[in-house]
Scaffold this active site. Sequence first.
Site, short mmCIF file in Angstrom:
data_model
loop_
_atom_site.label_atom_id
_atom_site.label_comp_id
_atom_site.label_asym_id
_atom_site.label_seq_id
_atom_site.Cartn_x
_atom_site.Cartn_y
_atom_site.Cartn_z
N ASN A 7 0.87 -1.18 0.00
CA ASN A 7 0.00 0.00 0.00
C ASN A 7 0.91 1.23 0.00
OD1 ASN A 7 -1.79 2.06 0.51
ND2 ASN A 7 -2.44 1.32 2.52
N TRP A 8 1.05 1.83 -1.17
CA TRP A 8 2.01 2.94 -1.30
C TRP A 8 1.46 4.25 -0.74
CZ3 TRP A 8 4.23 2.07 -6.99
CH2 TRP A 8 4.87 0.83 -7.01
N LYS A 9 0.20 4.25 -0.39
CA LYS A 9 -0.46 5.44 0.18
C LYS A 9 -0.21 6.68 -0.70
CE LYS A 9 -0.30 3.24 4.65
NZ LYS A 9 -0.29 3.33 6.09
N HIS A 94 -9.67 0.67 4.96
CA HIS A 94 -8.40 0.96 5.64
C HIS A 94 -8.65 1.94 6.78
CE1 HIS A 94 -4.39 2.44 6.43
NE2 HIS A 94 -3.95 1.33 5.86
N GLU A 96 -7.09 4.43 7.80
CA GLU A 96 -6.91 5.85 7.46
C GLU A 96 -8.15 6.40 6.76
OE1 GLU A 96 -3.11 5.43 5.48
OE2 GLU A 96 -2.23 4.94 7.43
N GLU A 166 -5.61 -5.39 10.56
CA GLU A 166 -4.67 -4.29 10.78
C GLU A 166 -5.05 -3.54 12.06
OE1 GLU A 166 -2.50 -2.96 7.00
OE2 GLU A 166 -4.30 -1.76 7.20
N GLY A 172 1.94 2.14 11.09
CA GLY A 172 2.89 3.25 11.03
C GLY A 172 3.54 3.60 12.36
N SER A 212 3.07 -2.01 10.53
CA SER A 212 4.51 -1.98 10.86
C SER A 212 5.27 -3.24 10.45
CB SER A 212 4.71 -1.70 12.36
OG SER A 212 4.23 -0.41 12.67
N GLY A 233 2.67 -1.14 4.40
CA GLY A 233 2.59 0.28 4.07
C GLY A 233 3.99 0.84 3.85
N GLY A 234 4.50 1.53 4.84
CA GLY A 234 5.79 2.23 4.75
C GLY A 234 6.91 1.43 4.12
P1 PGA Z 1 2.50 0.39 7.80
O1 PGA Z 1 1.05 0.55 7.18
O2 PGA Z 1 3.10 -0.87 7.23
O3 PGA Z 1 3.25 1.63 7.38
O4 PGA Z 1 2.34 0.29 9.29
C1 PGA Z 1 0.24 -0.57 6.96
C2 PGA Z 1 -1.04 -0.13 6.30
O5 PGA Z 1 -1.47 1.01 6.53
O6 PGA Z 1 -1.66 -0.89 5.53
#
Ligand code: PGA
Length: 258
Positions: A7-9, A94, A96, A166, A172, A212, A233-234
Amino acid sequence: MKYIIGNWKMNLGVRESVALARASLLLLRGKKVAPEFIICPSTIALSEVRKVVARSGCRLGAQTVCYEEQGAFTGETSARMLAEVGVTHVIIGHSERRNLFGETDELVNQKVLKVIEHDLNPILCVGETQTDREGGHAKQVVTHQLAMALKNARPKFSETFCVAYEPVWAIGTGVTPTSQEIIEMHSHIRSVLNELFPTAPETAFAVLYGGSVNGENAYRFLREKEIEGLLVGGASIKIHQCKEIIEAACQVLAAQSS
Ligand code: PGA
């Protein structure tokens, strides 16, 4: 099978996304057994990234979708439009989106239904907050999210339906649950899914973990059979981290097939 979903956000523009997609593809090169690898760039980069991943082992996901078919929904992208640019998977629910953009369980449900209608595969995200966990309500919260998101859903199961656990407090933050805690929640998710879809075969769903994940902890999670993949994500936009994650998945798969 193991799933690795990046997930490149909202981190990369079109050019950067194309470059990362090229580099990500190389991670699969020469691998005899490889995970199902899905990258989710920003909406604006989807059509260019599609050109890179076409006819490769890597698939294309979107980070969100509109719940409606078409019309006066300024700024939104429909499931049909996503399908047109080669998207096969869509992240829905998600945390977010839920927390920053006010997406409710009802909206998540509408999106799931819309995506299924267009033969796209939802990657449904669920997870509790720190407060939920401390209050001992984690499973209850996840049960509710699943029941709401999947209300009236009739997935065709032509492809595996991904549910990503999640925990909000792990996204994050650099903090993760233990493998045991994840396994416990995944078993719970499986039992809720069994209740909701009693006739679905076991392979109809894959339960993934996200929050994470990095090159260091990926193997520890992936070696557990209950953790059928990772939503990253990150670390997914850092190619050296991504390489370690893909390699961890390949290692686990190779061990399983030998
Ligand atoms: P993260 O994000 O790996 O940066 O914690 C995961 C996600 O939001 O899917």
